[in-house]
Structures are given as structure tokens and as C-alpha cells.
Design an enzyme around this catalytic site. Structure first.
Site, PDB file in Angstrom:
ATOM      1  N   GLY A  11       0.849  -1.206   0.000  1.00  0.00           N
ATOM      2  CA  GLY A  11       0.000   0.000   0.000  1.00  0.00           C
ATOM      3  C   GLY A  11       0.870   1.237   0.000  1.00  0.00           C
ATOM      4  CG  ASP A  12       0.880   3.703   2.453  1.00  0.00           C
ATOM      5  OD1 ASP A  12      -0.279   4.143   2.413  1.00  0.00           O
ATOM      6  OD2 ASP A  12       1.360   3.120   3.437  1.00  0.00           O
ATOM      7  CD  GLU A  13       1.224   0.102  -3.249  1.00  0.00           C
ATOM      8  OE1 GLU A  13       0.209   0.811  -3.079  1.00  0.00           O
ATOM      9  OE2 GLU A  13       1.280  -1.096  -2.928  1.00  0.00           O
ATOM     10  CG  ASN A  37      -8.617  -0.056   6.775  1.00  0.00           C
ATOM     11  OD1 ASN A  37      -9.260   0.331   5.819  1.00  0.00           O
ATOM     12  ND2 ASN A  37      -8.027  -1.223   6.812  1.00  0.00           N
ATOM     13  CG  HIS A  40      -6.014   6.821  -1.799  1.00  0.00           C
ATOM     14  ND1 HIS A  40      -5.083   5.853  -2.040  1.00  0.00           N
ATOM     15  CD2 HIS A  40      -7.209   6.271  -2.048  1.00  0.00           C
ATOM     16  CE1 HIS A  40      -5.710   4.751  -2.413  1.00  0.00           C
ATOM     17  NE2 HIS A  40      -6.989   4.984  -2.427  1.00  0.00           N
ATOM     18  CB  THR A 237      -6.354  -5.413   4.635  1.00  0.00           C
ATOM     19  OG1 THR A 237      -7.446  -4.657   5.145  1.00  0.00           O
ATOM     20  CG2 THR A 237      -6.594  -5.761   3.164  1.00  0.00           C
ATOM     21  N   GLY A 303      -1.138   8.657  10.665  1.00  0.00           N
ATOM     22  CA  GLY A 303       0.021   9.488  11.001  1.00  0.00           C
ATOM     23  C   GLY A 303       1.214   8.675  11.478  1.00  0.00           C
ATOM     24  NE  ARG A 306       2.631   5.671   4.575  1.00  0.00           N
ATOM     25  CZ  ARG A 306       2.176   6.514   3.658  1.00  0.00           C
ATOM     26  NH1 ARG A 306       2.987   7.021   2.764  1.00  0.00           N
ATOM     27  NH2 ARG A 306       0.919   6.843   3.618  1.00  0.00           N
TER      28      ARG A 306
END
Ligand code: GDP
Length: 430
Positions: A11-13, A37, A40, A237, A303, A306
Site C-alpha cells: 500500500g501507499d504506492e 482504515n 490516499h 487486511t 500518522g 512508515r
């Protein structure tokens, strides 16, 4: 024409940015799985926004934003999110919520918190937004569809039944206060008022849209490695993150998905616990985290800082394969401009053997990264619009990774804005 925008990794790509950009030429953007959850981050003319439930695309007047049946719908959060946009002068978006979408109940959030407390140090690192208890109830067939809000007698009776079993667990396992079905009914009445203006039959709407030649974007949340079947189970997930699931979570025919754009970031990051073979630590990680994304690599919803790592060819090749990738969008390349040399993970060593195949979760724990250093380009590449104008070492980095993963990189993103994109001819174009 239906296209999916999905993630190859944890995720977070940068899926939000790619979806927002492609939405300019689309008609409908659909969320088909997950809940509020993850988020973007989108940067556009209105400012910087973190979206949690709304699809990226809500900023365009011509787009209809759809919440498909596969989503875990938190009604108050959705309404708050809509308000957070209109409060900042974004025109009120056109939104359609599936009448088959299920509702995140207040007790799902409580159960998520209580379970994490009970597990203590052995927890799954949940964001405590009720997603796992929600999907458990969905498959245990005690979930509530949006359509059920509109039949009050049946709703009252079902709430009483569900509270009976929930209260046994609350009392005996968690030692927490019991649920009151009357209070829940009152909450559901409020939810009904909040959601009523948006509810509709999404699958027939999308069917008609496809027949009319409209362009539909399916927007995935998280990435392949968080898929419950194909990811790093159990640190995954609770709903499928794969493009194929878009057909189910939106209610469209699988053969309508003609393009699958898999987003890969030029380095790795992950939130939550679980195997992360190319992870880096200490100062090296801090520097990449600080420089990463747009203003640092911290969770859009939580927040949380990562976890950081080098690009992982093994995980990304696997991630692209499971998505059924037709195009790779390679993002956040600009961030790597500070490095003299850029390590890339080209293999995993498991029990003394090197492999480029992504192992099953129990073997993954033992994997050690095999790194190869590529030369850096040591300059700012933001603002460049043509692939040939990128520094040679930067192009070599892209081409090396393309060869390793075996899927065509047709877009290179070199900044957070909509216009920061380089379209590229790939030799692997099939
Ligand atoms: P998503 O959940 O996959 O959409 O990813 P996130 O929004 O959590 O993380 C992507 C972050 O990177 C956001 O802050 C974006 O604004 C930012 N971003 C996306 N593409 C680029 C890029 O090419 N360069 C830079 N510097 N930032 C980018």
C-alpha cells in the site's frame, strides 16, 4: 471501458495520485474493497487532502464517485469526509453508495480495540477502525447491508438477535459493558438519514455505464501483499486487494476490466507488522522517510511513521503478477535523487538458496535480501516531462527494475502533482 488502479506492494504506492490523474478522462471512480482504515493523499488545485472512504476523483465535477458493495462503510466518517471537502470549497461531489454495501457498526470499532488490548504485544497492528470485526461479521452472515436500514421492524429484530451474541463475548471475554439494542437502533436511524441521499443500485448503474461507453476506474486500497489470500497472512487486511476483486466489490463482469494499472513506488514502505525483507533501519531509513512521498512517509490515516526499505523486485514481480498487470505506474522516483548509490533487492536468500519467487508467509520470515547497488543520478528530476530527458542513471534504474519485474513501466511519476507524470513507451508492451 473499465480500468483498475491497484497496488503491487504493502500500500501507499501512490494509487491516489494516479487515480486522481486518470480521473480527468474518466466518468466514474469506484472503491470496491476496504474501509476508512487506509488513506490516499492527493495534491491538487484545492490543496492537499487525505481521503479515507471517498474515491480519488471526487475533486472533478464530471466524476461520479461510487462506493461499491465490497467496501466496509463507516457512515458518519463518509459524511464527515464529504463535509471536509465542501468546507474547503471543493464542489459537492456526485456520490452513489451501493444498497448492498455493509455498514461498519459502532461495536465493530469497539471489538477491534478490545481485541488489540487483549492480544497486547501479539496484536496485528490494526488501525482499530473495525475492519476485521466488520468482515468477520459479513462472512458470519450477521452484517447489516445499507438496504436493511430502510426496514425498521426487521432491523430492530436483527439488532436484538446480534446483540445477544455480542454481549456474551463482551461480558465473558473482554469484561466490557453490554450493547443496548435500543441505543443501536437510534444510531441506525441517524445513519439512515445520513446515507439516504446517496443510496442506489450500483451494479445496474455500472452495467448501464459500461454499455454507454463510459470510462470506469476501479480504485484499490493497499496492495497485493496485504491481500488475505496472496499476501503476508495474517498481517494482511480483511478484504481482497486484487484487481480481480474489483468485479465482485463493484458488481461488474470480470471481462470488462481491460486495463490493470499496478502502482509501484521507486522504493518500499510499509505500515503495520509483518515480513518486509528489504527493510532498512536507523539513519538510512530516517533519511528516506523524511524525504519520501510528499512531506515524509507517514500514514495518511494514522500518522504512523512508515517502515522503509529499498525497492523489492521479488515482491513487486509477484505483486504485479497477482494483479494481472497491463501497465506499471512507477512513482516517487524524484525522491531518490539524493543517493550516490541505490540498493535494489533482486533476490531472497531462504535457507541458503537464492530465489526470485515470493515465498509463502512461513518461509518469508526467514528470507534475507540479496541487494544490488545501482548508481544514483544526484539531481532533481521534478519538472521533467519527457522520458529521454531524465538523467541516464535514472533511466537505467527504471529499465533495470522493469526487466527484473517483467511488466511494462508505462508511467513514471516524478512529483506529487497531477502534471508530474512521464508517459513512456515500454519495450515490454504487450
Ligand atoms: P496511496 O494510498 O497508494 O494513494 O499512497 P499514499 O497517498 O499513502 O502515498 C503516496 C504519497 O506520495 C502521497 O503523499 C503523494 O502525494 C505522494 N506522491 C505520489 N506520487 C509521487 C511522486 O511521484 N513523487 C513524490 N515526491 N510524491 C508522490
Amino acid at each position: 471501458m473499465v480500468k483498475a488502479v491497484v497496488g503491487a506492494n504493502w500500500g501507499d504506492e501512490g494509487k491516489g495520485k494516479i487515480t486522481d490523474m486518470l480521473a480527468e478522462k474518466a466518468d466514474i471512480v469506484v472503491r470496491f474493497q476496504g474501509g476508512a482504515n487506509a488513506g490516499h493523499t492527493i495534491v491538487n488545485n484545492y490543496g492537499k487532502f487525505a481521503l479515507h472512504t471517498l474515491p480519488s476523483g471526487v475533486f472533478y465535477g464530471h466524476i461520479t464517485s461510487v462506493i461499491g458493495n465490497g467496501v466496509a462503510l463507516n457512515i458518519p466518517l463518509l459524511v464527515e469526509e464529504i463535509k471536509s471537502l465542501t468546507d474547503r470549497d471543493v464542489p459537492k461531489p456526485k456520490i452513489l453508495v451501493s444498497d448492498r454495501c455493509q455498514i461498519v457498526m459502532p461495536y465493530h470499532i469497539l471489538f477491534d480495540q478490545y481485541e488489540e488490548e487483549r492480544l497486547g504485544g501479539k496484536s496485528f497492528g490494526s488501525t482499530k477502525s473495525g475492519i476485521a470485526p466488520f468482515y468477520s461479521d459479513k462472512y458470519a452472515k450477521i452484517g447489516f447491508q445499507v438496504s436493511e436500514l430502510f426496514d425498521e421492524e426487521a432491523l430492530r429484530e436483527k439488532l436484538e438477535r446480534v446483540c445477544e451474541t455480542k454481549n456474551v463475548i463482551l461480558e465473558h471475554l473482554y469484561h466490557k459493558p453490554a450493547l443496548d439494542p435500543k441505543e443501536l437502533l437510534a444510531t441506525m436511524q441517524q445513519y439512515r438519514e445520513m446515507i439516504a441521499p446517496y443510496v442506489g443500485d450500483v451494479s445496474s448503474y455500472l452495467d448501464q455505464a459500461v454499455r454507454d461507453g463510459k470510462t470506469v476506474l476501479l480504485e484499490g486500497q493497499l496492495g497485493t501483499l496485504k491481500d488475505p489470500d496472496h499476501g503476508i497472512y495474517p498481517m494482511v487486511t480483511s478484504s481482497s486487494t486484487l484487481a480481480a476483486y474489483g468485479a465482485i466489490g463493484a458488481g461488474i463482469a470480470p471481462y470488462e476490466i481491460k486495463q490493470i494499472i499496478t502502482v509501484c513506488k521507486a522504493y518500499s514502505s510499509a505500515v503495520g507488522a509483518g515480513a518486509f525483507v528489504s527493510e532498512i533501519f536507523g539513519d538510512e531509513a530516517d533519511e528516506l522517510r523524511r524525504r519520501g512521498g510528499d512531506g515524509g512517509e507517514y500514514g495518511a490515516t494514522t500518522g504512523r511513521p512508515r517502515r522503509m526499505g529499498w525497492f523489492d523486485c521479488v515482491a513487486s514481480k509477484y505483486g504485479c503478477r497477482l494483479q494481472g498487470t497491463t501497465d506499471v505506474a512507477f512513482t516517487v522516483l524524484d525522491v531518490l535523487g539524493y543517493l550516490d548509490e541505490i540498493p535494489v533487492c533482486v533476490g531472497y536468500e531462504v535457507d541458503g538458496q537464492v530465489t526470485t519467487e515470493f515465498p509463502v508467509p512461513c518461509k518469508l520470515e526467514k528470507a534475507k535480501p540479496v541487494l544490488k547497488n545501482l548508481p544514483g543520478w544526484k539531481c532533481e528530476i521534478r519538472g521533467i516531462r519527457k522520458y529521454e530527458e531524465l538523467p541516464e542513471n535514472c533511466r537505467k534504474y527504471v529499465e533495470f527494475i522493469e526487466e527484473q519485474i517483467g511488466y511494462p513501466i508505462t508511467m513514471v511519476s516524478n512529483g506529487p502533482g497531477r502534471e508530474d507524470i512521464i508517459v513512456r513507451e515500454s519495450p515490454l508492451r504487450r
